[in-house]
Design a protein around this motif. Structure first.
Motif, PDB file in Angstrom:
ATOM      1  N   THR A 111       0.838  -1.212   0.000  1.00 35.36           N
ATOM      2  CA  THR A 111       0.000   0.000   0.000  1.00 35.36           C
ATOM      3  C   THR A 111       0.868   1.255   0.000  1.00 35.36           C
ATOM      4  O   THR A 111       0.560   2.231  -0.700  1.00 35.36           O
ATOM      5  CB  THR A 111      -0.949  -0.005   1.222  1.00 35.36           C
ATOM      6  N   GLU A 166      -5.073  -7.180   8.765  1.00 31.84           N
ATOM      7  CA  GLU A 166      -4.956  -6.548   7.451  1.00 31.84           C
ATOM      8  C   GLU A 166      -6.147  -5.624   7.194  1.00 31.84           C
ATOM      9  O   GLU A 166      -5.987  -4.534   6.639  1.00 31.84           O
ATOM     10  CB  GLU A 166      -4.848  -7.639   6.376  1.00 31.84           C
ATOM     11  N   THR A 217      -5.914  -1.677   6.346  1.00 28.84           N
ATOM     12  CA  THR A 217      -6.469  -1.105   5.113  1.00 28.84           C
ATOM     13  C   THR A 217      -7.343   0.100   5.443  1.00 28.84           C
ATOM     14  O   THR A 217      -7.259   1.149   4.792  1.00 28.84           O
ATOM     15  CB  THR A 217      -7.308  -2.184   4.374  1.00 28.84           C
ATOM     16  N   SER A 263      -6.367   4.110   4.329  1.00 30.98           N
ATOM     17  CA  SER A 263      -7.213   4.932   3.447  1.00 30.98           C
ATOM     18  C   SER A 263      -7.319   6.355   4.017  1.00 30.98           C
ATOM     19  O   SER A 263      -7.443   7.328   3.268  1.00 30.98           O
ATOM     20  CB  SER A 263      -8.580   4.289   3.234  1.00 30.98           C
TER      21      SER A 263
END
Ligand code: PLP
Length: 441
Positions: free
Chosen positions: A342, A419, A423, A427
């Motif tokens: 990411t 995870e 995430t 964001s």
């Protein structure tokens, strides 16, 4: 007390670290669990820095709490000269996790005094007095550890201790020279270090002290061959290699200790933070068998009232066992892979992201005004427009809690993060970087 009363007493009576006291604005906190904590209005925050990169197992770990309670019921304190089960067992466990050259542990209260005692032991063992450490490192704020530190947090201690010499670390992203390969960079930095040892008189150097992976100064990971090369220089000149694992140790980078990524055996390892995850303060110095043997006949002139505090050792033992039993390294490597992927995407997407550096769940996002010139978003040691503070505020407004250093934002969540949780949090970082792109470049 109400949240407001707690906050106002904090501001009136506490001197808060590393702050201009007029500008502090602490959030009063009521409870904490896992990777989250809550204020008195019920707002939930996510801990994306593991507090000070110490709460590797997050809040409310029952096994650690229960071990502390069990020790409270036996006794809370016993002087370092008595044999205490938690102290003996933790030292034995730590030596079991170390390479086969390591022999004994001297427990301290935290990281700074671990480094203080490490350099003292190195000077006693070698009979030499100079100590090499690197620019852009942080080793603690007390006098000796502060003098090892190679960035502005040491300035109030200057003119500093004679014989404390700084050398440049391999920070390839900010190097004026460009290198063909990591190996070429390694050869350059090692040649410079050897040259400097020559000018300082290598035979007067007791130790080279390094954060194995530089932490608070921007997660700077050494290039291939660098640490083995430093090890070889230490061997050549009879210098001790000291790895400061205070931040990078205890599973943070995907191995139990960061030096294990690089195939080196240090002479001394210092640790703190993740050994107890802050449930009770504890640090320590692990020394090689030959250093330990030296102190069989020579006085170990080091001492702390709370060396190996039984409660801290109980917490440490529970913590270290938990790392193994809960396969924390497995989680760090799984979720760390997602973190790296990411971060690479964020770097692609955002003009303000110059570099991302990551290993395990230890990472930094380096912000720039211009990707090509690599001009940092804020000049070194200054932030005239308070931009980094504004970025941290934008993150906090989204309940993504971390801190920055110079032009880097640290992302180092508790090692129990899933995870899905990661995430969700990244964001928020993406959104804030978008604002930086539009409004701050
Ligand atoms: N060494 C390193 C690499 C650190 O990151 C720190 C603290 O952040 C220290 C030493 C000092 O540890 P303490 O604050 O526990 O004294």
């Amino acid at each position: 007390m109400t949240g407001e009363e707690i906050k106002s007493a904090h501001k009136q009576y506490n001197l808060q670290s590393w702050s201009r006291q007029k500008s502090i604005n602490p959030i009063p906190l009521q409870k904490a669990e896992g990777i989250y904590f809550w204020d008195y209005d019920g707002n939930r925050y996510t801990d994306m820095s593991s507090q000070l990169v110490n709460m590797n197992l997050g809040f409310g770990n029952r096994a650690i709490g229960d071990a502390i309670k069990a020790q409270v019921d036996r006794f809370c304190f016993m002087a370092p000269s008595y044999a205490v089960e938690t102290r003996s067992e933790l030292a034995k466990t730590i030596i079991g996790l170390m390479p086969d050259n390591m022999g004994k542990v001297f427990f301290t209260n935290a990281g700074a005094d671990a480094n203080e005692n490490a350099i003292k032991m190195a000077r006693m063992y070698t009979g030499r007095n100079k100590v090499f450490s690197r620019y852009r490192s942080y080793h603690g704020s007390s006098f000796g550890a502060g003098n090892l530190t190679g960035e502005p947090r040491r300035f109030p201690l200057e003119p500093g201790i004679p014989g404390f010499v700084k050398f440049f670390d391999p920070y390839i992203y900010r190097e004026a020279i460009s290198f063909e390969s990591e190996e070429a960079a390694t050869a350059y930095y090692l040649a410079k270090l050897e040259e400097q040892l020559g000018y300082e008189g290598a035979s007067s150097v007791a130790a080279i002290v390094m954060e194995t992976i530089t932490g608070s100064n921007g997660v700077i990971i050494p290039p291939k061959g660098y640490l083995p090369g430093v090890r070889a220089l230490c061997d050549k000149y009879g210098i001790l290699m000291i790895c400061d694992e205070v931040m990078a140790g205890w599973c943070r980078t995907g191995t139990m200790f960061a030096f294990q990524h690089f195939g080196v055996k240090p002479d001394i390892v210092t640790f703190a933070k993740g050994v107890t995850c802050g449930y009770v303060p504890l640090g320590g110095v692990v020394v090689s068998k030959s250093i330990a043997a030296y102190f069989d006949d020579n006085l170990l002139s080091c001492g702390l009232t709370y060396s190996g505090h039984p409660l801290a050792c109980a917490a440490g033992l529970a913590c270290v066992r938990y790392y193994g039993e809960a396969d924390i390294l497995g989680n760090v490597n799984r979720v760390g892979k997602a973190l790296g992927e990411t971060l690479e995407k964020l770097k692609e997407a955002h003009p303000c992201v110059g570099d991302v550096r990551y290993i395990g769940l230890f990472s930094a996002v380096e912000l720039v005004r211009d990707k090509k010139t690599r001009e940092p978003l804020v000049p070194y040691g200054k932030d005239p427009e308070g931009l980094m503070g504004k970025i941290i505020k934008l993150l906090s407004a989204r309940r993504f809690m971390t801190y920055s250093h110079e032009n880097c934002v640290l992302v180092a969540p508790p090692l129990i993060i899933t995870e899905a949780q990661l995430t969700e949090e990244l964001s928020k970082l993406d959104e804030v970087l978008g604002i930086v792109d539009k409004e701050m470049l």
